[in-house]
Design a protein around this motif. Structure first.
Motif: not given
Lengths: 136, 79
Positions: B70-77
């Motif tokens: 399981v991983a958290l994905i904040p806004p990608v850039s």
């Protein structure tokens, strides 16, 4: 199809892997570190990736492009780590029989990469740094 | 449950991974997001926060089971 996360993106490697006898055009987009953002001077960028997922998402985007356009060869290279002003950070390349498909697919690939691939950049200025897009 | 953290979420927590005790009884992606927002108010201020399960984007109603990555994905850039 060449899809990789690398410390240094290599334009020559991208070009070589795009060569194909059936191609009449090769499009290469190179994203580089710009020296300014939001009116401030940028000193460097640092890229971080969730590598297994980033590669999976890049492969999905590549397959989607292959389904829409007749692509002979395709390249997606993205850098991780610290990058200074002017350095290349991403290379997208498409070889196709005709240029229309190469241009359109190339644009699709970079636009989609920016939307879904789990890669993050931190922008460093003279006095502070921010994770790009993190806040509204 | 152990959660992988990247980008700003790694900085908010101060570590690359977050261990959540079993007694928190988090059963879905949505419950995980709600728990995180309670524990780390700074996560609630992000433009968006996605969760990946086994390196695929997951919907809020997706169940979480042991053994999954399981991983958290904040806004990608990227790019």
């Amino acid at each position: 199809m060449l899809i990789k996360l690398v410390e240094e993106v290599d334009v020559t490697e991208a070009y070589h892997s795009l060569q194909s006898p059936g191609a009449g055009g090769i499009d290469i987009f190179i994203g580089t570190v710009r020296n300014h953002a939001q009116g401030k001077e940028v000193t460097k960028l640092v890229f971080e990736a969730y590598a297994p997922m980033a590669l999976k998402e890049m492969q999905k985007i590549a397959r989607a492009a292959q389904q829409q356009w007749p692509i002979e060869k395709l390249v997606m290279l993205h850098a991780v780590g610290e990058k200074l002003v002017g350095e290349p950070v991403v290379i997208i390349g498409v070889a196709s029989a005709h240029r229309d498909a190469a241009f359109t697919a190339c644009r699709f690939l970079i636009d989609e990469l920016k939307k879904t691939v789990p890669i993050w950049k931190k922008e460093y200025y003279q006095d502070n740094s921010v994770w790009v897009n993190a806040h509204p | 449950m152990e959660i992988l953290l990247f980008g700003i979420t790694r900085e908010i927590v101060g570590s690359g991974t977050l261990k959540i005790k079993p007694e928190e009884t988090i059963q879905t992606v949505g419950q995980l997001k709600a728990w995180l927002a309670g524990q780390y108010p700074a996560m609630g201020k992000l433009s968006s926060l996605a969760v990946a399960v086994d390196s695929e984007y997951a919907d809020d109603d997706q169940p979480l089971q042991s053994g999954q990555e399981v991983a958290l994905i904040p806004p990608v850039s990227g790019g």
